[in-house]
Design an enzyme around this catalytic site. Structure first.
Site, PDB file in Angstrom:
ATOM      1  N   GLY A 102     -47.862  21.591 -32.469  1.00  0.00           N
ATOM      2  CA  GLY A 102     -47.061  20.513 -33.314  1.00  0.00           C
ATOM      3  C   GLY A 102     -47.655  19.145 -33.096  1.00  0.00           C
ATOM      4  O   GLY A 102     -47.144  17.996 -33.108  1.00  0.00           O
ATOM      5  N   HIS A 113     -41.852  33.297 -28.402  1.00  0.00           N
ATOM      6  CA  HIS A 113     -42.642  31.477 -28.906  1.00  0.00           C
ATOM      7  C   HIS A 113     -42.043  30.719 -28.049  1.00  0.00           C
ATOM      8  O   HIS A 113     -40.808  30.934 -27.603  1.00  0.00           O
ATOM      9  CB  HIS A 113     -42.208  31.367 -30.279  1.00  0.00           C
ATOM     10  CG  HIS A 113     -42.696  30.079 -31.017  1.00  0.00           C
ATOM     11  ND1 HIS A 113     -42.698  28.852 -30.529  1.00  0.00           N
ATOM     12  CD2 HIS A 113     -43.978  29.994 -31.464  1.00  0.00           C
ATOM     13  CE1 HIS A 113     -43.486  27.913 -30.979  1.00  0.00           C
ATOM     14  NE2 HIS A 113     -44.345  28.661 -31.813  1.00  0.00           N
ATOM     15  N   ASN A 153     -46.769  30.822 -38.862  1.00  0.00           N
ATOM     16  CA  ASN A 153     -45.363  30.564 -38.377  1.00  0.00           C
ATOM     17  C   ASN A 153     -44.546  29.632 -38.971  1.00  0.00           C
ATOM     18  O   ASN A 153     -44.851  28.324 -38.737  1.00  0.00           O
ATOM     19  CB  ASN A 153     -45.593  30.290 -36.991  1.00  0.00           C
ATOM     20  CG  ASN A 153     -44.098  30.108 -36.221  1.00  0.00           C
ATOM     21  OD1 ASN A 153     -42.878  30.532 -36.829  1.00  0.00           O
ATOM     22  ND2 ASN A 153     -44.055  29.730 -35.081  1.00  0.00           N
ATOM     23  N   TRP A 154     -43.884  29.722 -40.058  1.00  0.00           N
ATOM     24  CA  TRP A 154     -43.122  28.937 -40.841  1.00  0.00           C
ATOM     25  C   TRP A 154     -41.983  28.041 -40.082  1.00  0.00           C
ATOM     26  O   TRP A 154     -41.446  27.186 -40.488  1.00  0.00           O
ATOM     27  CB  TRP A 154     -42.457  29.412 -41.904  1.00  0.00           C
ATOM     28  CG  TRP A 154     -43.337  29.709 -43.114  1.00  0.00           C
ATOM     29  CD1 TRP A 154     -44.767  29.734 -42.941  1.00  0.00           C
ATOM     30  CD2 TRP A 154     -43.126  30.220 -44.445  1.00  0.00           C
ATOM     31  NE1 TRP A 154     -45.717  30.254 -44.178  1.00  0.00           N
ATOM     32  CE2 TRP A 154     -44.581  30.393 -45.117  1.00  0.00           C
ATOM     33  CE3 TRP A 154     -42.137  30.354 -45.103  1.00  0.00           C
ATOM     34  CZ2 TRP A 154     -44.542  30.877 -46.639  1.00  0.00           C
ATOM     35  CZ3 TRP A 154     -42.250  31.088 -46.282  1.00  0.00           C
ATOM     36  CH2 TRP A 154     -43.451  31.307 -47.020  1.00  0.00           C
ATOM     37  N   LYS A 155     -41.728  28.585 -38.927  1.00  0.00           N
ATOM     38  CA  LYS A 155     -40.590  28.063 -38.301  1.00  0.00           C
ATOM     39  C   LYS A 155     -38.999  28.094 -39.020  1.00  0.00           C
ATOM     40  O   LYS A 155     -39.080  28.799 -40.035  1.00  0.00           O
ATOM     41  CB  LYS A 155     -41.028  26.760 -37.496  1.00  0.00           C
ATOM     42  CG  LYS A 155     -42.145  27.040 -36.557  1.00  0.00           C
ATOM     43  CD  LYS A 155     -42.396  25.755 -35.853  1.00  0.00           C
ATOM     44  CE  LYS A 155     -43.896  26.221 -35.101  1.00  0.00           C
ATOM     45  NZ  LYS A 155     -44.362  25.284 -34.121  1.00  0.00           N
ATOM     46  N   GLY A 177     -48.758  26.985 -37.396  1.00  0.00           N
ATOM     47  CA  GLY A 177     -47.407  26.699 -37.599  1.00  0.00           C
ATOM     48  C   GLY A 177     -47.592  25.617 -38.894  1.00  0.00           C
ATOM     49  O   GLY A 177     -47.752  26.096 -39.965  1.00  0.00           O
ATOM     50  N   GLY A 178     -47.624  24.252 -38.615  1.00  0.00           N
ATOM     51  CA  GLY A 178     -47.659  23.322 -39.634  1.00  0.00           C
ATOM     52  C   GLY A 178     -48.657  23.561 -40.919  1.00  0.00           C
ATOM     53  O   GLY A 178     -48.223  23.509 -42.137  1.00  0.00           O
ATOM     54  N   GLU A 225     -40.833  27.879 -28.360  1.00  0.00           N
ATOM     55  CA  GLU A 225     -39.713  27.050 -28.983  1.00  0.00           C
ATOM     56  C   GLU A 225     -38.398  28.060 -28.437  1.00  0.00           C
ATOM     57  O   GLU A 225     -37.240  27.660 -28.191  1.00  0.00           O
ATOM     58  CB  GLU A 225     -39.653  26.759 -30.222  1.00  0.00           C
ATOM     59  CG  GLU A 225     -40.645  25.796 -30.426  1.00  0.00           C
ATOM     60  CD  GLU A 225     -41.447  25.574 -31.673  1.00  0.00           C
ATOM     61  OE1 GLU A 225     -40.820  26.503 -32.840  1.00  0.00           O
ATOM     62  OE2 GLU A 225     -42.337  25.030 -31.784  1.00  0.00           O
ATOM     63  N   SER A 236     -51.940  23.558 -33.164  1.00  0.00           N
ATOM     64  CA  SER A 236     -52.453  22.537 -34.098  1.00  0.00           C
ATOM     65  C   SER A 236     -53.766  23.259 -34.682  1.00  0.00           C
ATOM     66  O   SER A 236     -54.842  22.542 -34.904  1.00  0.00           O
ATOM     67  CB  SER A 236     -52.757  21.254 -33.379  1.00  0.00           C
ATOM     68  OG  SER A 236     -51.394  20.780 -32.952  1.00  0.00           O
ATOM     69  N   GLU A 248     -50.504  30.215 -26.852  1.00  0.00           N
ATOM     70  CA  GLU A 248     -50.129  28.871 -27.425  1.00  0.00           C
ATOM     71  C   GLU A 248     -49.867  28.255 -26.247  1.00  0.00           C
ATOM     72  O   GLU A 248     -48.772  27.912 -25.965  1.00  0.00           O
ATOM     73  CB  GLU A 248     -49.010  28.919 -28.565  1.00  0.00           C
ATOM     74  CG  GLU A 248     -49.255  30.143 -29.407  1.00  0.00           C
ATOM     75  CD  GLU A 248     -48.222  29.844 -30.611  1.00  0.00           C
ATOM     76  OE1 GLU A 248     -48.731  29.543 -31.720  1.00  0.00           O
ATOM     77  OE2 GLU A 248     -47.129  29.712 -30.432  1.00  0.00           O
TER      78      GLU A 248
HETATM   79  P1  PGA Z   1     -48.672  24.141 -34.740  1.00  0.00           P
HETATM   80  O1  PGA Z   1     -47.650  25.370 -34.455  1.00  0.00           O
HETATM   81  O2  PGA Z   1     -49.654  24.824 -35.500  1.00  0.00           O
HETATM   82  O3  PGA Z   1     -47.608  23.509 -35.881  1.00  0.00           O
HETATM   83  O4  PGA Z   1     -48.925  23.446 -33.840  1.00  0.00           O
HETATM   84  C1  PGA Z   1     -48.213  26.549 -33.940  1.00  0.00           C
HETATM   85  C2  PGA Z   1     -46.914  27.397 -33.510  1.00  0.00           C
HETATM   86  O5  PGA Z   1     -45.866  26.931 -32.892  1.00  0.00           O
HETATM   87  O6  PGA Z   1     -47.084  28.746 -33.671  1.00  0.00           O
END
Ligand code: PGA
Length: 250
Positions: free
Chosen positions: A173, A95, A10-12, A234-235, A97, A213, A167
């Site tokens: 994050g 998600h 997930n590149w956001k 994500g990251g 967010e 994470s 999640e």
């Molecule tokens: P993260 O993000 O791996 O940076 O914690 C995961 C996500 O939000 O899908």
């Protein structure tokens, strides 16, 4: 039948198109277990260009969101037929967010699920609790309620098309990860919910990913859990080396 193994990125809201193309091209040169589906969920602006690259068959693309209406006067939104028309196969829905910053409710996400399934997009449906909910010990009820309220009256055969991503918000994050045992406990509960509502064929088929994470140092232990079928990353999906190491952690 063994469930599909999936490493989703997930590149956001990160990378320009040229930067994204470079990441995917570099990833395409890596050597991976072809039984793992690699699903890159890039910004919508990138998807067409990425999907036209010459890549191994197991590298797939997903959007990070879409609207529940298919078209019309919804300035700024993206509809399922638009994604379908450029050959996109997956879409992240719900998600945390999106739930937090864009007020997406379980009910609205139910509509999005319906639309995605009607357009043969595979939803990566996110669920997960906040730290306050976990500290109150209410995480399992919270997550099952998210699923129940969004799945509504979808049929078992439709649920079988969904990928679920658990999640925990406190792990996204933050560098803090659920322990493999915490992930397994929740994944097992989600699978038992699927079993009781839709039967064993569906429960044993639906992949359940862990997100929050995930990094090369913890992916192996998390993916080794019985009910964990992969990760939503994500990251660490923005760096080819770390994402490649995660893909190779099954
Ligand atoms: P993260 O993000 O791996 O940076 O914690 C995961 C996500 O939000 O899908």
């Amino acid at each position: 039948m063994r469930r599909k193994k999936i490493a989703a990125g997930n590149w956001k809201m990160n990378t320009t198109v040229p930067e994204g193309v470079k990441i995917v091209q570099d990833l395409g040169e890596g050597s991976f277990d072809i039984s793992v589906d690699i699903v890159i969920c890039a910004p919508a602006t990138h998807l067409d260009a990425l999907n036209q690259l010459e890549l191994p068959k197991n590298i797939l693309f997903g959007a990070q969101n879409m609207y529940h209406e298919t078209h019309g006067a919804y300035t700024g939104e993206i509809g399922a037929p638009m994604l379908q028309s450029i050959g996109i196969t997956h879409v992240i829905l719900g998600h945390s967010e999106r739930r937090e910053y864009f007020n997406e409710s379980n009910e609205m996400l139910g509509k999005k699920l319906r639309t995605a399934l009607d357009h043969e997009l595979i939803p990566i449906f996110c669920c997960g609790e906040s730290l306050a909910v976990r500290n109150a010990g209410a995480q399992n009820n919270h997550v099952i309620r998210q699923l129940k309220e969004s799945f509504g009256d979808l049929e078992g055969s439709e649920i079988a098309e969904i990928i679920i991503a658990y999640e925990p918000i406190w792990a996204i994050g933050t560098g803090e990860t659920a322990t493999p045992e915490q992930a397994q406990e929740m994944h097992c509960d989600i699978r038992e919910f699927l079993r009781s509502e839709y039967g064993s064929d569906v429960a044993d088929y639906v992949p359940i990913l862990y997100g929050g994470s995930v990094k090369p140092a913890n992916a192996k232990d998390i993916f080794a859990q019985e009910d964990v079928d992969g990760g939503l990353v994500g990251g660490a999906s923005l760096k080819v080396d770390s994402f490649a190491a995660i893909v190779n952690s099954f």
